[in-house]
Design a protein around this motif. Structure first.
Motif, PDB file in Angstrom:
ATOM      1  N   GLU A 149       0.836  -1.203   0.000  1.00  0.00           N
ATOM      2  CA  GLU A 149       0.000   0.000   0.000  1.00  0.00           C
ATOM      3  C   GLU A 149       0.872   1.254   0.000  1.00  0.00           C
ATOM      4  N   GLU A 150       1.979   1.226   0.752  1.00  0.00           N
ATOM      5  CA  GLU A 150       2.894   2.370   0.756  1.00  0.00           C
ATOM      6  C   GLU A 150       3.490   2.606  -0.631  1.00  0.00           C
ATOM      7  N   VAL A 204       0.729   4.075  -2.850  1.00  0.00           N
ATOM      8  CA  VAL A 204       0.456   5.468  -2.508  1.00  0.00           C
ATOM      9  C   VAL A 204       1.574   6.365  -3.050  1.00  0.00           C
ATOM     10  N   ASP A 261       1.190   9.512  -5.567  1.00  0.00           N
ATOM     11  CA  ASP A 261       1.771  10.830  -5.322  1.00  0.00           C
ATOM     12  C   ASP A 261       2.689  11.293  -6.443  1.00  0.00           C
ATOM     13  N   ALA A 319      -6.415   7.046  -0.302  1.00  0.00           N
ATOM     14  CA  ALA A 319      -5.304   7.892  -0.741  1.00  0.00           C
ATOM     15  C   ALA A 319      -5.698   8.686  -1.991  1.00  0.00           C
ATOM     16  N   ARG A 363      -6.334  12.864  -2.328  1.00  0.00           N
ATOM     17  CA  ARG A 363      -5.677  13.730  -3.321  1.00  0.00           C
ATOM     18  C   ARG A 363      -6.713  14.567  -4.060  1.00  0.00           C
TER      19      ARG A 363
END
Length: 130
Positions: free
Chosen positions: A54-55, A58, A62, A87, A91
């Protein structure tokens, strides 16, 4: 001699870079679909790494860039991970957001729906009934 095991998070990062490189060099999802399938396989085959995955996803959201929308849309149409959806939603609602990125975020968010309008671009989802 031990068996060499590949860290699934490192493997995913490598696939992501391959997707970015291929997407930069061509138009159309055909050039990246094989790598998108590989990424989805890694995501599904390593449930214990979900938080780290997930990191990574994300960070893709970004950074946007080539292949980002395809990777998030393709993988999340099947997986529907809430943290990734949140996430993308964050945004979209961020008042400091780059307005020109709204369409890209919207395309990612649309993939969380059964009626994802771009699903027929991909052989995996075009084959499915529905």
């Amino acid at each position: 001699m031990g068996i060499i095991t590949v860290d699934p998070v490192a493997e995913l990062r490598g696939i992501v870079q391959g997707i970015r490189d291929a997407a930069e060099e061509s138009c159309g999802v055909e050039s990246v679909e094989r790598d998108l399938e590989r990424a989805l396989d890694v995501l599904k085959s390593n449930p214990g790494s979900r938080g780290a995955f997930e990191e990574v996803l994300v960070s893709v959201i970004d950074s946007l860039g080539d292949g980002a929308v395809e990777l998030i849309s393709f993988s999340m149409h099947e997986l529907r991970w809430q943290a990734v959806k949140e996430a993308v939603t964050a945004r979209i609602s961020d008042p400091r957001r780059n307005v020109s990125n709204l369409r890209l975020y919207g395309a990612m968010l649309d993939a969380f729906s059964d009626s994802w309008r771009d699903r027929d671009l991909y052989a995996r989802f075009d084959r499915q009934d529905g």
